[in-house]
Design a protein around this motif. Sequence first.
Motif, PDB file in Angstrom:
ATOM      1  N   ASP A  49       0.843  -1.192   0.000  1.00 58.78           N
ATOM      2  CA  ASP A  49       0.000   0.000   0.000  1.00 58.78           C
ATOM      3  C   ASP A  49       0.876   1.239   0.000  1.00 58.78           C
ATOM      4  O   ASP A  49       1.894   1.288   0.688  1.00 58.78           O
ATOM      5  N   THR A  63      -1.328   8.337   5.956  1.00 60.13           N
ATOM      6  CA  THR A  63      -2.499   7.494   5.777  1.00 60.13           C
ATOM      7  C   THR A  63      -2.251   6.569   4.588  1.00 60.13           C
ATOM      8  O   THR A  63      -1.387   6.843   3.748  1.00 60.13           O
ATOM      9  N   THR A 115      -7.212   4.054   0.992  1.00 60.59           N
ATOM     10  CA  THR A 115      -8.348   3.969   1.908  1.00 60.59           C
ATOM     11  C   THR A 115      -8.451   5.121   2.893  1.00 60.59           C
ATOM     12  O   THR A 115      -9.494   5.309   3.508  1.00 60.59           O
ATOM     13  N   GLU A 126      -6.925   5.076   5.649  1.00 64.76           N
ATOM     14  CA  GLU A 126      -6.706   4.495   6.971  1.00 64.76           C
ATOM     15  C   GLU A 126      -5.429   5.063   7.586  1.00 64.76           C
ATOM     16  O   GLU A 126      -4.401   5.130   6.927  1.00 64.76           O
ATOM     17  N   GLU A 176      -4.955   5.565  15.161  1.00 64.49           N
ATOM     18  CA  GLU A 176      -6.234   5.863  15.828  1.00 64.49           C
ATOM     19  C   GLU A 176      -6.204   5.270  17.222  1.00 64.49           C
ATOM     20  O   GLU A 176      -5.589   4.228  17.453  1.00 64.49           O
TER      21      GLU A 176
END
Length: 77
Positions: free
Chosen positions: A3, A64, A68, A70, A76
């Motif tokens: 990713d 991130t 996505t 995320e 978080e």
Amino acid sequence: MTDRWHVEVDRDLCVGSGMCVSSAPEAFRLDAARRSRPVVPDREPAEEVLAAAEGCPVEAISLTLAGTGEPVFPPED
């Protein structure tokens, strides 16, 4: 397939310490106002970039997952 990360610098928080540039000179630059900005906002993950985000004295850098959104850093709660 790895990713990609999206790198952002909150320029309102950035104090221009240059620690990110020292940690990851290929990933961050200081502009004329001495505010950091990513060289390329979407990039392959790199330990140096994560270290720069973790070492920012005012926590102005966020990472991130590019696809996505995320959070990578800060995580978080």
